[in-house]
Write an enzyme that holds these catalytic residues in place. Structure first.
Site, PDB file in Angstrom:
ATOM      1  N   ASP A 104      -3.820  13.320   0.655  1.00 21.81           N
ATOM      2  CA  ASP A 104      -4.215  14.226   1.739  1.00 21.81           C
ATOM      3  C   ASP A 104      -3.463  15.546   1.618  1.00 21.81           C
ATOM      4  O   ASP A 104      -2.367  15.588   1.047  1.00 21.81           O
ATOM      5  CB  ASP A 104      -3.835  13.656   3.120  1.00 21.81           C
ATOM      6  CG  ASP A 104      -4.450  12.313   3.367  1.00 21.81           C
ATOM      7  OD1 ASP A 104      -5.513  12.046   2.813  1.00 21.81           O
ATOM      8  OD2 ASP A 104      -3.837  11.543   4.127  1.00 21.81           O
TER       9      ASP A 104
HETATM   10  N1  URA Z   1      -2.808   7.130   2.345  1.00 24.34           N
HETATM   11  C1  URA Z   1      -2.904   8.169   3.196  1.00 24.34           C
HETATM   12  O1  URA Z   1      -3.020   7.970   4.391  1.00 24.34           O
HETATM   13  N2  URA Z   1      -2.874   9.405   2.692  1.00 24.34           N
HETATM   14  C2  URA Z   1      -2.742   9.664   1.372  1.00 24.34           C
HETATM   15  O2  URA Z   1      -2.714  10.828   0.977  1.00 24.34           O
HETATM   16  C3  URA Z   1      -2.639   8.588   0.504  1.00 24.34           C
HETATM   17  C4  URA Z   1      -2.682   7.315   1.022  1.00 24.34           C
END
Ligand code: URA
Length: 247
Positions: A104
């Site tokens: 993310d």
């Molecule tokens: N899980 C998440 O919530 N975000 C990420 O970027 C990777 C795994």
């Protein structure tokens, strides 16, 4: 002969599933003719495959990078809204590289980038259950039994999560926060955040510290390094289901 969607994925155009949609949407031609039938076989030596008019070819020179992604960069190659992407953190590379999966915007840590579409598809395939470890700071003091339940599987809107491993690192009683490492073998969208949202202990900070056999040692935030040949062959073994590569 190879199935068209598999060939498109191996060339790094899109994941196999997304490639199927591109075919159905009529964006792919073989020898000048639009092909909308899934499962059409192509011979990469003989047939000319185009996506949106551009010839699609398998790379012959594969490159692999391990990036320590900072927050504030999105894990795509291009962004229509002009946001910073992980590719902005690497120097101009002539090969057309892309991230192996996603982190993310607000998540930092280990992200692989490569032009090897075939290995990417394997590493992301749920069948191989590649382990990913995240260091998370979450809101509140999470009781051990709640973490145990979370680790054994929790129902999210897209189904029950596979077993995970959770190690508590610190209970910060003063600030009411829990620091822990969570290892998951799936790669659903925002999975770790959603798991902790489900138990009402939202994630404050999230960093991926391990992907398969790789960690962030020696790579500062915002920096990257090429993978060593031995690391690449280990990943390939793993992606072929060779459990020994874990040891
Ligand atoms: N899980 C998440 O919530 N975000 C990420 O970027 C990777 C795994």
């Amino acid at each position: 002969m190879e199935r068209l969607q598999k060939y498109l994925a191996a060339c790094g155009v899109a994941s196999r599933r997304a490639a199927e949609n591109l075919i159905l949407e009529g964006k792919v031609t073989v020898n000048g003719l639009t092909v909308k039938t899934l499962g059409t076989k192509v011979n990469p030596e003989r047939d000319t495959v185009r996506y949106l008019g551009k010839i699609v070819r398998k790379e012959t020179n594969y490159v692999y990078f391990l990036l320590n992604k900072p927050k504030g960069y999105i894990s795509t190659v291009k962004d229509e809204r002009g946001r910073k992407t992980v590719l902005d953190l690497l120097p101009h590379i002539s090969e057309r590289i892309f991230p192996v999966g996603r982190l993310d915007n607000a998540t930092e840590g280990l992200l692989l980038l490569t032009n090897d579409g075939e290995l990417t598809q394997l590493l992301l395939h749920p069948k191989f259950g590649i382990n990913k470890t995240y260091r998370a700071l979450v809101d509140g003091i999470v009781p051990k039994n709640v973490l145990q339940d979370l680790a054994s599987g929790i129902m999210l809107e897209d189904g029950l999560t596979a077993p995970a491993t959770i190690e508590i690192l610190e209970y910060d009683l003063q600030n009411k926060r829990t620091k822990l490492d969570i290892t998951i073998s799936e790669g659903r969208n925002r999975q770790v955040r959603r798991m902790f949202e489900a138990i009402k202990h939202p994630v404050i900070n999230l960093k991926r510290i391990r992907f398969a056999t790789l960690n962030l040692k020696g790579v500062a935030r915002g920096k990257f390094r090429p993978l060593k040949a031995q690391e690449v062959s280990q990943l390939k073994k793993l992606a072929n289901g060779d459990a020994e590569a874990f040891s």
